[in-house]
Write an enzyme that holds these catalytic residues in place. Structure first.
Site, short mmCIF file in Angstrom:
data_model
loop_
_atom_site.label_atom_id
_atom_site.label_comp_id
_atom_site.label_asym_id
_atom_site.label_seq_id
_atom_site.Cartn_x
_atom_site.Cartn_y
_atom_site.Cartn_z
N ASP A 177 0.87 -1.17 0.00
CA ASP A 177 0.00 0.00 0.00
C ASP A 177 0.91 1.22 0.00
OD1 ASP A 177 -1.66 2.16 0.56
OD2 ASP A 177 -2.91 1.05 1.98
N LYS A 202 -6.26 10.19 -1.80
CA LYS A 202 -5.30 10.89 -0.97
C LYS A 202 -4.34 11.72 -1.82
CE LYS A 202 -7.31 8.63 2.45
NZ LYS A 202 -8.08 7.55 1.84
#
Length: 384
Positions: A177, A202
């Protein structure tokens, strides 16, 4: 577009050719659900129905594959939709997953509440201890090693190359990730990982105005499995969401440089503050993962966490007292955010080994003027 071009050049150009009909520099948003066929089965450009393919989504996927150095990328409606689809492609009942003991709460919830009832087992472990990881692996049964580095929210650093080599010794797919770092700061596939996942909400989107997720792979066989599930299950990103994400990525490099420099300065300003017990930021020389982060990251990113000397009461008050740092979940936008993980982003892991201490506050440091951000944080601490 040549992958030999620099990162910022590819961020602006990969998958972004001008519109051949009008010459528009910015490709249009293809807001259509279906495509006219030239006779039955005669697809123009391979497009039939927007769940299966859309030119705007394809432009984002081409861009993501280029920036992460993958063979293929897939865009989804959210980060968790991306993770779910990837895990469906990799796992079957009876399989085992190993992940860090400080992953995003939603990732742990997905595996523990959705995949475990399906017959998958899960172990969480301290990924910085390779002997622990090796002892946790079940040969022939463990199919996924899930790495999150820097981790959320305690900013733990994992040596990607070391764990990728270990995972491959056991035939395990190694997933990273890369949300906190972004492809600008860290390239997991080049370090040996098999798959990269992102919450594109994000840093990639970067403006807190779009929700999305991505999976980037380098293996063609796995790409075919993920591609089938993207189409067959259907959690795809919409065209406008994809277009917004592309727009955000064009400024990723300059934003990440500012996020990182601001966060580094604030972390250094908080070290030794009487209201702070500990600053969690890999850019600090005494961070246990500093040397690894310096080796595998371009810089140390815009996320940091702190533990408050006054415990939970002080932590809650601090999180609710800043002004420029707005109290909200999520991260990675141009604006600074502050959060209280134990009751916000990580509430789902309370009572587990992943429970976040209640004295911890997480800061997503934006790109505002550093002097204003420092004054906001230090002023809030002075009011405790």
């Amino acid at each position: 577009m040549s992958d030999n071009l620099g990162f910022s050049t590819r961020a602006i150009t990969a998958g972004q050719g001008f519109d051949p009909t009008t010459g528009a520099v910015v490709p249009p948003v293809y807001l259509t659900s279906t495509f006219v066929q030239d006779g039955i089965g005669g697809f123009r450009g391979g497009y039939e129905y927007a769940r299966g393919g859309n030119p705007t989504r394809d432009s984002l996927q081409d861009l993501l594959a280029s920036l992460e150095g993958g063979s293929k990328a897939f865009s989804f409606a959210s980060g968790l939709a991306a993770e779910d689809t990837l895990l469906r492609a990799l796992l079957a009942p009876g399989d085992h997953v190993v992940m860090g003991n400080d992953v995003y709460g939603g990732t742990h919830r997905l595996v523990s509440r959705v995949f475990i009832p399906w017959g998958v087992s899960l172990s969480t472990v301290e990924l910085s201890d390779i002997d622990q990881v090796r002892a946790t692996i079940r040969p022939g049964v463990t199919k996924v090693l899930w790495i999150e580095t820097p981790s959320n929210p305690l900013m733990k650093i994992t040596d990607i190359a070391e764990l990728a080599a270990l995972g491959h010794d056991f035939g395990i797919t190694v997933v990273v990730d890369n949300t906190f770092a972004s492809p600008y700061l860290q390239q997991p596939l080049s370090l040996g990982a098999d798959v990269v996942v992102h919450s594109t909400t994000k840093y990639l989107g970067g403006h807190s105005d779009v929700v999305g997720g991505a999976v980037i792979v380098k293996d063609d066989e796995l790409a075919a499995k993920v591609g089938f599930l993207q189409f067959g299950v259907g959690a795809v990103s919409g065209p406008f969401d994809a277009w917004l994400t592309v727009r955000g990525i064009k400024t990723l490099a300059v934003r990440m440089d500012r996020h990182s420099s601001n966060a580094q300065a604030i972390a250094e300003a908080l070290v030794g503050h009487p209201a702070i017990n500990r600053v969690y930021y890999p850019g600090l020389a005494d961070h246990p993962g500093h040397e690894i982060a310096a080796r595998q990251m371009k810089s140390f990113g815009g996320m940091l966490s702190v533990s408050l000397a006054g415990g939970a009461v002080a932590a809650r008050k601090f999180a609710e007292s800043t002004e420029l740092f707005q109290l909200a979940e999520s991260l990675g936008g141009v604006e600074s955010l502050i959060g209280y993980p134990s009751e916000m982003t990580h509430a789902s892991v309370r009572g587990t080994v992943l429970e976040v201490p209640d004295d911890v506050v997480r800061l997503s440091v934006g790109i505002e003027d550093l002097a204003d951000l420092e004054a906001d944080v230090l002023g809030a601490l002075a009011r405790l």
